[in-house]
Motif scaffolding. Structure first.
Motif, PDB file in Angstrom:
ATOM      1  N   ILE A 167       4.329   2.072   4.819  1.00 38.44           N
ATOM      2  CA  ILE A 167       4.251   0.905   3.925  1.00 38.44           C
ATOM      3  C   ILE A 167       3.103  -0.003   4.348  1.00 38.44           C
ATOM      4  O   ILE A 167       2.341  -0.500   3.517  1.00 38.44           O
ATOM      5  CB  ILE A 167       5.589   0.136   3.897  1.00 38.44           C
ATOM      6  N   THR A 168       2.964  -0.223   5.657  1.00 40.70           N
ATOM      7  CA  THR A 168       1.907  -1.108   6.155  1.00 40.70           C
ATOM      8  C   THR A 168       0.527  -0.527   5.883  1.00 40.70           C
ATOM      9  O   THR A 168      -0.399  -1.269   5.546  1.00 40.70           O
ATOM     10  CB  THR A 168       2.097  -1.370   7.665  1.00 40.70           C
ATOM     11  N   CYS A 169       0.379   0.771   6.005  1.00 42.23           N
ATOM     12  CA  CYS A 169      -0.930   1.390   5.745  1.00 42.23           C
ATOM     13  C   CYS A 169      -1.296   1.373   4.265  1.00 42.23           C
ATOM     14  O   CYS A 169      -2.446   1.135   3.916  1.00 42.23           O
ATOM     15  CB  CYS A 169      -0.946   2.822   6.262  1.00 42.23           C
ATOM     16  N   TRP A 170      -0.324   1.625   3.396  1.00 42.60           N
ATOM     17  CA  TRP A 170      -0.625   1.727   1.972  1.00 42.60           C
ATOM     18  C   TRP A 170      -0.476   0.420   1.209  1.00 42.60           C
ATOM     19  O   TRP A 170      -1.102   0.242   0.166  1.00 42.60           O
ATOM     20  CB  TRP A 170       0.245   2.815   1.334  1.00 42.60           C
ATOM     21  N   CYS A 171       0.374  -0.468   1.679  1.00 37.02           N
ATOM     22  CA  CYS A 171       0.575  -1.749   0.990  1.00 37.02           C
ATOM     23  C   CYS A 171       0.896  -2.833   2.029  1.00 37.02           C
ATOM     24  O   CYS A 171       2.038  -3.284   2.143  1.00 37.02           O
ATOM     25  CB  CYS A 171       1.695  -1.611  -0.036  1.00 37.02           C
ATOM     26  N   PRO A 172      -0.127  -3.237   2.794  1.00 36.45           N
ATOM     27  CA  PRO A 172       0.111  -4.178   3.897  1.00 36.45           C
ATOM     28  C   PRO A 172       0.651  -5.538   3.458  1.00 36.45           C
ATOM     29  O   PRO A 172       1.260  -6.245   4.266  1.00 36.45           O
ATOM     30  CB  PRO A 172      -1.259  -4.316   4.555  1.00 36.45           C
ATOM     31  N   CYS A 173       0.471  -5.878   2.179  1.00 35.28           N
ATOM     32  CA  CYS A 173       0.957  -7.177   1.712  1.00 35.28           C
ATOM     33  C   CYS A 173       2.480  -7.282   1.820  1.00 35.28           C
ATOM     34  O   CYS A 173       3.009  -8.375   2.052  1.00 35.28           O
ATOM     35  CB  CYS A 173       0.500  -7.440   0.285  1.00 35.28           C
TER      36      CYS A 173
ATOM     37  N   TYR B 258      -2.021 -12.890   0.653  1.00 41.07           N
ATOM     38  CA  TYR B 258      -2.664 -11.844   1.446  1.00 41.07           C
ATOM     39  C   TYR B 258      -3.486 -10.920   0.537  1.00 41.07           C
ATOM     40  O   TYR B 258      -4.636 -10.603   0.823  1.00 41.07           O
ATOM     41  CB  TYR B 258      -1.600 -11.055   2.207  1.00 41.07           C
ATOM     42  N   THR B 259      -2.897 -10.503  -0.580  1.00 35.62           N
ATOM     43  CA  THR B 259      -3.572  -9.598  -1.518  1.00 35.62           C
ATOM     44  C   THR B 259      -4.794 -10.261  -2.138  1.00 35.62           C
ATOM     45  O   THR B 259      -5.848  -9.638  -2.270  1.00 35.62           O
ATOM     46  CB  THR B 259      -2.590  -9.146  -2.614  1.00 35.62           C
ATOM     47  N   ILE B 260      -4.666 -11.525  -2.516  1.00 36.75           N
ATOM     48  CA  ILE B 260      -5.804 -12.253  -3.100  1.00 36.75           C
ATOM     49  C   ILE B 260      -6.949 -12.331  -2.098  1.00 36.75           C
ATOM     50  O   ILE B 260      -8.114 -12.084  -2.435  1.00 36.75           O
ATOM     51  CB  ILE B 260      -5.367 -13.652  -3.586  1.00 36.75           C
ATOM     52  N   LEU B 261      -6.618 -12.661  -0.851  1.00 34.54           N
ATOM     53  CA  LEU B 261      -7.657 -12.724   0.184  1.00 34.54           C
ATOM     54  C   LEU B 261      -8.293 -11.348   0.413  1.00 34.54           C
ATOM     55  O   LEU B 261      -9.507 -11.242   0.592  1.00 34.54           O
ATOM     56  CB  LEU B 261      -7.084 -13.258   1.502  1.00 34.54           C
ATOM     57  N   LEU B 262      -7.482 -10.317   0.386  1.00 31.92           N
ATOM     58  CA  LEU B 262      -7.990  -8.956   0.568  1.00 31.92           C
ATOM     59  C   LEU B 262      -8.953  -8.579  -0.554  1.00 31.92           C
ATOM     60  O   LEU B 262     -10.053  -8.083  -0.298  1.00 31.92           O
ATOM     61  CB  LEU B 262      -6.821  -7.966   0.618  1.00 31.92           C
ATOM     62  N   LEU B 263      -8.560  -8.852  -1.776  1.00 27.23           N
ATOM     63  CA  LEU B 263      -9.377  -8.446  -2.918  1.00 27.23           C
ATOM     64  C   LEU B 263     -10.636  -9.306  -3.098  1.00 27.23           C
ATOM     65  O   LEU B 263     -11.683  -8.797  -3.479  1.00 27.23           O
ATOM     66  CB  LEU B 263      -8.542  -8.483  -4.197  1.00 27.23           C
ATOM     67  N   LEU B 264     -10.530 -10.608  -2.845  1.00 28.84           N
ATOM     68  CA  LEU B 264     -11.668 -11.490  -3.100  1.00 28.84           C
ATOM     69  C   LEU B 264     -12.637 -11.607  -1.928  1.00 28.84           C
ATOM     70  O   LEU B 264     -13.840 -11.741  -2.143  1.00 28.84           O
ATOM     71  CB  LEU B 264     -11.179 -12.885  -3.499  1.00 28.84           C
TER      72      LEU B 264
ATOM     73  N   MET C  35       0.371  -5.494  12.645  1.00 27.21           N
ATOM     74  CA  MET C  35       1.479  -5.886  11.774  1.00 27.21           C
ATOM     75  C   MET C  35       2.702  -5.011  12.008  1.00 27.21           C
ATOM     76  O   MET C  35       3.832  -5.508  11.972  1.00 27.21           O
ATOM     77  CB  MET C  35       1.049  -5.859  10.308  1.00 27.21           C
ATOM     78  N   CYS C  36       2.503  -3.734  12.274  1.00 30.30           N
ATOM     79  CA  CYS C  36       3.638  -2.861  12.589  1.00 30.30           C
ATOM     80  C   CYS C  36       4.332  -3.327  13.871  1.00 30.30           C
ATOM     81  O   CYS C  36       5.558  -3.343  13.951  1.00 30.30           O
ATOM     82  CB  CYS C  36       3.190  -1.409  12.741  1.00 30.30           C
ATOM     83  N   GLN C  37       3.555  -3.722  14.869  1.00 30.46           N
ATOM     84  CA  GLN C  37       4.134  -4.210  16.122  1.00 30.46           C
ATOM     85  C   GLN C  37       4.924  -5.505  15.885  1.00 30.46           C
ATOM     86  O   GLN C  37       6.016  -5.681  16.416  1.00 30.46           O
ATOM     87  CB  GLN C  37       3.044  -4.442  17.167  1.00 30.46           C
ATOM     88  N   GLU C  38       4.387  -6.411  15.085  1.00 25.71           N
ATOM     89  CA  GLU C  38       5.073  -7.670  14.783  1.00 25.71           C
ATOM     90  C   GLU C  38       6.382  -7.398  14.040  1.00 25.71           C
ATOM     91  O   GLU C  38       7.411  -8.004  14.336  1.00 25.71           O
ATOM     92  CB  GLU C  38       4.167  -8.575  13.953  1.00 25.71           C
ATOM     93  N   TYR C  39       6.340  -6.489  13.093  1.00 28.70           N
ATOM     94  CA  TYR C  39       7.522  -6.106  12.320  1.00 28.70           C
ATOM     95  C   TYR C  39       8.599  -5.544  13.249  1.00 28.70           C
ATOM     96  O   TYR C  39       9.761  -5.954  13.192  1.00 28.70           O
ATOM     97  CB  TYR C  39       7.105  -5.062  11.274  1.00 28.70           C
TER      98      TYR C  39
END
Length: 172
Positions: A55-61, A85-91, A131-135
């Motif tokens: 999930i983190t690799c394909w949709c980190p948001c 997060y997604t807005i920052l990633l895309l823009l 992010m995986c470690q934090e999760y």
């Protein structure tokens, strides 16, 4: 006359002793916590939770939103954090600056070391692993990540919703 656990009544003219502090429900799971100030898993232990890794690799948001909601104690929802997060990633492509702030916040809350390097550098170079470690850390600390902050509060309080109130001060 008095047992060793009781306090004798105050003498005339002396102020009474302060009552014990009131305990309030915090919503933080009471399960075992890492008291030695170390991460419960390593940065590259992503394989220990394959579904979260994917999930983190394909949709980190999604993962970021879940982490941020818990770190913010429910003040902003998972969906809002994930959308930002997604807005920052895309823009801008600089979503790692946003996500590293939450790693720092989480480290401060749980007194975790800044390792193997600076939070910002870690998120810029290896964001998915961070992010995986934090999760995994939040899961280890008793959070059910799919419930969000408010669901974890309800679970901790066994379905009883505690009213939010502050101690009342005495007034003249």
């Amino acid at each position: 006359m008095y047992s060793s656990t009781e306090n004798p009544p105050p003498s005339y003219g002396q102020p009474p002793t302060a009552p014990p502090p009131i305990q309030y429900a915090t919503g933080v799971p009471s399960q075992a916590m890492n008291s030695n100030g170390e991460w419960s898993t390593g940065l590259c232990d992503c394989g220990s939770d394959v579904s979260n890794c994917c999930i983190t690799c394909w949709c980190p948001c999604i993962t970021f939103g879940q982490i941020a909601e818990i770190a913010d104690k429910g003040t902003t929802s998972c969906a809002v954090h994930g959308a930002l997060y997604t807005i920052l990633l895309l823009l801008t492509g600089c979503q790692c600056i946003y996500s590293c702030m939450y790693r720092s916040k989480m480290r401060q809350q749980y007194m975790l070391p800044e390792e193997p390097c600076n939070d910002c550098l870690l998120h810029c170079c290896c964001e998915a692993c961070a992010m995986c470690q934090e999760y995994r850390e939040l899961q280890h600390r008793g959070f059910n990540m799919s419930l969000g902050w408010h669901g974890n509060v309800e679970r901790q309080n066994h379905g009883v919703v505690m009213p939010q109130f502050a101690p009342v001060e005495m007034k003249r």
